[in-house]
Design a protein around this motif. Structure first.
Motif, PDB file in Angstrom:
ATOM      1  N   ASN A 125     -11.614 -15.880  -4.564  1.00  0.00           N
ATOM      2  CA  ASN A 125     -11.296 -14.513  -4.966  1.00  0.00           C
ATOM      3  C   ASN A 125     -11.642 -13.558  -3.830  1.00  0.00           C
ATOM      4  O   ASN A 125     -12.820 -13.311  -3.547  1.00  0.00           O
ATOM      5  N   ALA A 126     -10.608 -13.028  -3.196  1.00  0.00           N
ATOM      6  CA  ALA A 126     -10.793 -12.166  -2.023  1.00  0.00           C
ATOM      7  C   ALA A 126     -11.153 -10.741  -2.386  1.00  0.00           C
ATOM      8  O   ALA A 126     -11.387  -9.921  -1.495  1.00  0.00           O
ATOM      9  N   LYS A 127     -11.222 -10.416  -3.692  1.00  0.00           N
ATOM     10  CA  LYS A 127     -11.665  -9.074  -4.062  1.00  0.00           C
ATOM     11  C   LYS A 127     -13.112  -8.856  -3.640  1.00  0.00           C
ATOM     12  O   LYS A 127     -13.555  -7.715  -3.518  1.00  0.00           O
TER      13      LYS A 127
ATOM     14  N   GLY B 246      -9.409 -24.928   4.077  1.00  0.00           N
ATOM     15  CA  GLY B 246      -8.717 -25.742   3.080  1.00  0.00           C
ATOM     16  C   GLY B 246      -8.333 -25.046   1.798  1.00  0.00           C
ATOM     17  O   GLY B 246      -7.770 -25.694   0.898  1.00  0.00           O
ATOM     18  N   ALA B 247      -8.623 -23.752   1.653  1.00  0.00           N
ATOM     19  CA  ALA B 247      -8.200 -23.048   0.443  1.00  0.00           C
ATOM     20  C   ALA B 247      -6.683 -23.080   0.325  1.00  0.00           C
ATOM     21  O   ALA B 247      -5.968 -22.919   1.318  1.00  0.00           O
ATOM     22  N   ALA B 248      -6.184 -23.258  -0.907  1.00  0.00           N
ATOM     23  CA  ALA B 248      -4.739 -23.351  -1.124  1.00  0.00           C
ATOM     24  C   ALA B 248      -4.062 -21.998  -1.097  1.00  0.00           C
ATOM     25  O   ALA B 248      -2.850 -21.899  -0.874  1.00  0.00           O
ATOM     26  N   GLY B 249      -4.801 -20.967  -1.333  1.00  0.00           N
ATOM     27  CA  GLY B 249      -4.305 -19.599  -1.388  1.00  0.00           C
ATOM     28  C   GLY B 249      -5.462 -18.708  -1.773  1.00  0.00           C
ATOM     29  O   GLY B 249      -6.617 -19.150  -1.761  1.00  0.00           O
ATOM     30  N   LEU B 250      -5.164 -17.475  -2.125  1.00  0.00           N
ATOM     31  CA  LEU B 250      -6.212 -16.537  -2.489  1.00  0.00           C
ATOM     32  C   LEU B 250      -5.984 -16.000  -3.890  1.00  0.00           C
ATOM     33  O   LEU B 250      -4.850 -15.904  -4.360  1.00  0.00           O
ATOM     34  N   THR B 251      -7.074 -15.612  -4.515  1.00  0.00           N
ATOM     35  CA  THR B 251      -7.050 -14.829  -5.742  1.00  0.00           C
ATOM     36  C   THR B 251      -7.355 -13.385  -5.382  1.00  0.00           C
ATOM     37  O   THR B 251      -8.181 -13.117  -4.503  1.00  0.00           O
ATOM     38  N   VAL B 252      -6.687 -12.445  -6.041  1.00  0.00           N
ATOM     39  CA  VAL B 252      -6.971 -11.025  -5.876  1.00  0.00           C
ATOM     40  C   VAL B 252      -6.986 -10.389  -7.261  1.00  0.00           C
ATOM     41  O   VAL B 252      -6.634 -11.021  -8.255  1.00  0.00           O
ATOM     42  N   ALA B 253      -7.386  -9.119  -7.309  1.00  0.00           N
ATOM     43  CA  ALA B 253      -7.502  -8.432  -8.597  1.00  0.00           C
ATOM     44  C   ALA B 253      -6.375  -7.446  -8.851  1.00  0.00           C
ATOM     45  O   ALA B 253      -6.153  -7.066 -10.003  1.00  0.00           O
ATOM     46  N   THR B 254      -5.676  -7.009  -7.803  1.00  0.00           N
ATOM     47  CA  THR B 254      -4.668  -5.958  -7.959  1.00  0.00           C
ATOM     48  C   THR B 254      -3.454  -6.256  -7.099  1.00  0.00           C
ATOM     49  O   THR B 254      -3.514  -7.036  -6.139  1.00  0.00           O
ATOM     50  N   ILE B 255      -2.354  -5.583  -7.423  1.00  0.00           N
ATOM     51  CA  ILE B 255      -1.163  -5.682  -6.578  1.00  0.00           C
ATOM     52  C   ILE B 255      -1.478  -5.142  -5.186  1.00  0.00           C
ATOM     53  O   ILE B 255      -1.035  -5.702  -4.177  1.00  0.00           O
ATOM     54  N   GLY B 256      -2.255  -4.064  -5.130  1.00  0.00           N
ATOM     55  CA  GLY B 256      -2.605  -3.485  -3.837  1.00  0.00           C
ATOM     56  C   GLY B 256      -3.340  -4.460  -2.945  1.00  0.00           C
ATOM     57  O   GLY B 256      -3.053  -4.560  -1.742  1.00  0.00           O
ATOM     58  N   GLU B 257      -4.297  -5.206  -3.499  1.00  0.00           N
ATOM     59  CA  GLU B 257      -4.988  -6.214  -2.701  1.00  0.00           C
ATOM     60  C   GLU B 257      -4.009  -7.299  -2.259  1.00  0.00           C
ATOM     61  O   GLU B 257      -4.061  -7.765  -1.108  1.00  0.00           O
ATOM     62  N   ALA B 258      -3.121  -7.704  -3.158  1.00  0.00           N
ATOM     63  CA  ALA B 258      -2.132  -8.719  -2.800  1.00  0.00           C
ATOM     64  C   ALA B 258      -1.261  -8.244  -1.642  1.00  0.00           C
ATOM     65  O   ALA B 258      -0.950  -9.016  -0.722  1.00  0.00           O
ATOM     66  N   GLU B 259      -0.861  -6.968  -1.665  1.00  0.00           N
ATOM     67  CA  GLU B 259      -0.021  -6.427  -0.592  1.00  0.00           C
ATOM     68  C   GLU B 259      -0.742  -6.485   0.752  1.00  0.00           C
ATOM     69  O   GLU B 259      -0.134  -6.827   1.782  1.00  0.00           O
TER      70      GLU B 259
END
Length: 365
Positions: free
Chosen positions: A40-42, A57-70
């Protein structure tokens, strides 16, 4: 670690060597369990740290908002999960459509109404967005009862969305004595929810859980991935819960003693440092012993916070720090502290080696 002389206080310091060790240890442990790691990158909001997590080795990231994803998509991350039951306005739906055009994106849902609104807002682009049904595994925040997960999944499927699985956040693990119990409840909730989806004809390939207190307790018998965040830095909460040691604390706040109080017989000595709630954050669980900890003086306690002051009671051996002495503070909740600054000082071997921008700071929508 000494505070580099070029640092003015207050400032956030990130020890690069400890950070990298924390990232590697979590990645190796999760991999050995047969689980996928989706941090979780938040917590950190910093692309350079995301790069290190993905390289480990992380497959991807978790975020909390669309803004963080952007922000992280713009930084090159290609697989993102917005672990939140989004209620999409037309503006958010448009941003989510643009995001899904460039990266693999999944979002959380926890109601039939929310799923229907998400599908309607996305229109034909709904087929490009996966959803995970959020399950309440005991934290009693957002999420549905495991047995009702299929109702939300049906609404999402009817709205044109791809139902990829279920997720939960065992936030009640952030309390003394709770991580083991919360991890067991997480597993049972994910099992019940995935069984409910399977009985309704949905293939729940993703079963996602794992906070920092429970991630190393999660087993692959039910869960397929974990989403810890705080582990990269550690904080005073994790320290008091016994989920990390002092040697695992990668983030501290550099502060200076700016005032001292004369003590009276029978009362502890007190002094003031220049790191208040505007850099430490003001979070203090009822069970916490203070508003943060001094990493090199474990007996001291931060007993009060103002915006730019922290009051420290000195219970340790020897003389209390003098005016002008520089100290390192472990924030109670590191996610709040990092969101209060524009950038952080990165150190290695006691030397300043970088300054990293907190690129997703304030991206709350």
């Amino acid at each position: 670690m000494t505070i580099p002389p070029v640092i003015d206080t207050p400032d956030i310091l990130v020890d690069l060597d400890i950070l990298d060790r924390n990232i590697a240890r979590m990645a190796e442990t999760v991999r050995a369990k047969g689980l996928t790691l989706r941090p979780n990158a938040k917590t950190h909001k910093i692309p350079e740290i995301a790069d290190r997590q993905l390289a480990a080795g992380a497959a991807g990231l978790t975020v909390a908002t669309i803004g963080e994803a952007e922000v992280f998509a713009a930084a090159g991350v290609t697989d993102l999960f917005i672990a939140y039951p989004l209620w999409v306005s037309p503006g958010k739906a448009e941003r989510l459509r643009r995001l899904a055009d460039t990266v693999t994106v999944a979002v959380g849902v926890d109601s039939a109404e929310g799923a229907a609104m998400l599908g309607a807002g996305l229109g034909p682009a709904a087929r490009n967005v996966s959803v995970l049904v959020e399950i309440d595994s005991g934290h009693h925040r957002s999420g549905v009862r495991p047995q009702t997960a299929a109702d939300v999944a049906k609404a999402a499927s009817d709205a044109g969305l791809k139902v990829a699985g279920v997720f939960t956040f065992p936030g009640h693990s952030y309390a003394p004595g709770m991580p083991v119990e919360a991890a067991a409840q997480e597993q049972e909730a994910l099992r019940q929810a995935s069984d409910a989806l399977a009985a309704a004809g949905h293939n729940a390939t993703v079963r996602s859980g794992g906070s920092t207190p429970t991630a190393l307790l999660t087993e692959s018998s039910v869960a397929t991935e974990v989403r810890p965040g705080v582990y990269v830095f550690g904080d005073a909460q994790q320290l008091e819960l016994g989920r990390c040691g002092v040697e695992d604390i990668a983030l501290t706040v550099a502060a200076t003693v700016v005032s001292r109080h004369a003590s009276t017989p029978g009362t502890p000595e007190r002094f003031i440092i220049d790191a208040g709630s505007k850099i430490l954050g003001s979070d203090r669980p009822a069970w916490a012993t203070g508003y943060g900890r001094l990493i090199d003086h474990p007996e001291a306690r931060i007993t009060a916070l103002s915006e730019h002051h922290a009051t420290v009671e000195w219970h340790g051996p020897g003389n209390r720090p003098a005016l002008g002495d520089r100290l390192r503070v472990i924030p109670n909740h590191v996610c709040l502290a990092i969101n209060l600054v524009d950038d952080v000082a990165v150190t290695s071997g006691g030397q300043l080696v970088h300054r990293w921008t907190v690129a997703a700071r304030g991206r709350n929508a």
